[in-house]
Design an enzyme around this catalytic site. Sequence first.
Site, short mmCIF file in Angstrom:
data_model
loop_
_atom_site.label_atom_id
_atom_site.label_comp_id
_atom_site.label_asym_id
_atom_site.label_seq_id
_atom_site.Cartn_x
_atom_site.Cartn_y
_atom_site.Cartn_z
N GLU A 1 0.89 -6.14 22.76
CA GLU A 1 1.44 -4.89 23.28
C GLU A 1 0.44 -4.16 24.18
O GLU A 1 -0.76 -4.22 23.95
CB GLU A 1 1.90 -3.99 22.13
CG GLU A 1 0.83 -3.55 21.16
CD GLU A 1 1.41 -2.71 20.01
OE1 GLU A 1 0.90 -1.59 19.83
OE2 GLU A 1 2.32 -3.17 19.29
N HIS B 1 6.36 0.64 19.41
CA HIS B 1 5.31 1.13 18.50
C HIS B 1 5.45 2.64 18.26
O HIS B 1 4.53 3.41 18.52
CB HIS B 1 3.92 0.80 19.07
CG HIS B 1 2.85 0.78 18.00
ND1 HIS B 1 1.75 -0.03 18.08
CD2 HIS B 1 2.72 1.46 16.83
CE1 HIS B 1 0.97 0.16 17.02
NE2 HIS B 1 1.56 1.07 16.24
N ILE B 2 6.61 3.04 17.75
CA ILE B 2 6.90 4.46 17.57
C ILE B 2 7.18 4.83 16.13
O ILE B 2 7.68 5.92 15.84
CB ILE B 2 8.09 4.90 18.45
CG1 ILE B 2 9.34 4.05 18.14
CG2 ILE B 2 7.73 4.82 19.93
CD1 ILE B 2 10.62 4.55 18.81
N GLY C 1 0.84 -1.19 0.00
CA GLY C 1 0.00 0.00 0.00
C GLY C 1 0.87 1.24 0.00
O GLY C 1 2.03 1.22 -0.44
N ARG C 2 0.35 2.32 0.55
CA ARG C 2 1.08 3.59 0.51
C ARG C 2 2.42 3.48 1.25
O ARG C 2 3.44 3.97 0.77
CB ARG C 2 0.23 4.70 1.14
CG ARG C 2 -1.05 5.01 0.38
CD ARG C 2 -1.81 6.13 1.09
NE ARG C 2 -1.89 5.89 2.54
CZ ARG C 2 -2.81 5.13 3.12
NH1 ARG C 2 -3.72 4.53 2.39
NH2 ARG C 2 -2.81 4.95 4.43
N ILE C 3 2.42 2.85 2.43
CA ILE C 3 3.66 2.74 3.20
C ILE C 3 4.64 1.79 2.51
O ILE C 3 5.84 2.08 2.40
CB ILE C 3 3.36 2.29 4.64
CG1 ILE C 3 2.61 3.40 5.39
CG2 ILE C 3 4.65 1.93 5.37
CD1 ILE C 3 2.12 3.00 6.76
N ALA D 1 4.01 -2.94 10.94
CA ALA D 1 2.58 -2.87 10.60
C ALA D 1 1.71 -3.03 11.84
O ALA D 1 1.31 -2.05 12.46
CB ALA D 1 2.27 -3.91 9.54
N ARG D 2 1.42 -4.26 12.19
CA ARG D 2 0.58 -4.55 13.36
C ARG D 2 1.03 -5.84 14.00
O ARG D 2 1.47 -6.78 13.33
CB ARG D 2 -0.91 -4.67 12.96
CG ARG D 2 -1.59 -3.33 12.68
CD ARG D 2 -1.71 -2.51 13.95
NE ARG D 2 -2.41 -1.25 13.77
CZ ARG D 2 -1.83 -0.09 13.48
NH1 ARG D 2 -0.53 -0.05 13.29
NH2 ARG D 2 -2.55 1.01 13.36
#
Length: 329
Positions: free
Chosen positions: A266, A284-285, A154-156, A236-237
Amino acid sequence: MRQKILITRPLFPDVVDRLRQYFDVTVNDGERYTSEQLHAALQDMDGVMVAGGEKIDDSVVRGLPRLKALCVSAAGYNNVDVAALTRAGIIGTNSPGPADETVADFTWGLMIATARRLVEAAHWLQQGQWKGSAGSRWFGANLCDKTLGIMGMGRIGQAIARRAIGFRMKAVYHNRRRLDPAIEAECRAEYRSKEALLGEADFIVLAMPYTPENYHLIGAGELGLMRSSAMLFNIARGGLIDEAALALALKENRIAGVGLDVFEGEPAVYPGLMGLPNAVLTPHIAGGTAEAQHGLASLAADNLIAALGLGPQAGRPPSVFNPEVLSGR
């Protein structure tokens, strides 16, 4: 009467001021709400802006007849039970776009830190271990002229791929759908099956959204397809990787390293990943710059204003993830 909205975490003052032009605004500047506290706080609210990590499920949104819109100040919204939101007739929006380049920058920082063992070496120095020439102790791996594999284009993913050009890296990708040839050409990226990508790439980045179908997308079988010199990165996740299988592969040196910014449980981290010298772990930064977060908050504000029928985009919020609610009004 002016509509009332709740902002669950403190925001940039200029964004709050813009929302005050339209609404009576309440900002929670105390401890993060529990689900029960958030449900109670929403009893007389017309809209709410939430952060990316707050769990929104049926217990939060059930029985709130006034609540019409819930806007997430983040691109990802796997913390939201979309079906519960839709059943309650609440418009849900997210904030895709403003953090894309920031996350791509961070991804490259994470890859370099892992490949060149920067964190491990910095700790060694700060502990006073550097007594003379470090010699070959901190030899790492080059990124230039290697193969970068991106899962989720995708965009990222595309932003990550564009940066690979400067490193003379060959970029390959896997996606649910193959990209338009013009985008492939812009990113200089070639399509691969998941299995082919895992076997070919030296550096593998997960950049897809989390869905139930993607749960443990990378498990023991997939790790077994990777080269022993390969490194894996997740920006991502959490939940995309079987962390127990990953920890074992790292301990047995079946892959060379990992960089993780997200985790399945997390803020808890799988204990087997802690303390491994070939694992770089961050809290997660990836989207954590003032510029990116301001952009996310601004888009969430645009969504909230429009979803509640006000402003230049009244009735047409820019990024709705349950459009069936909007179309039913």
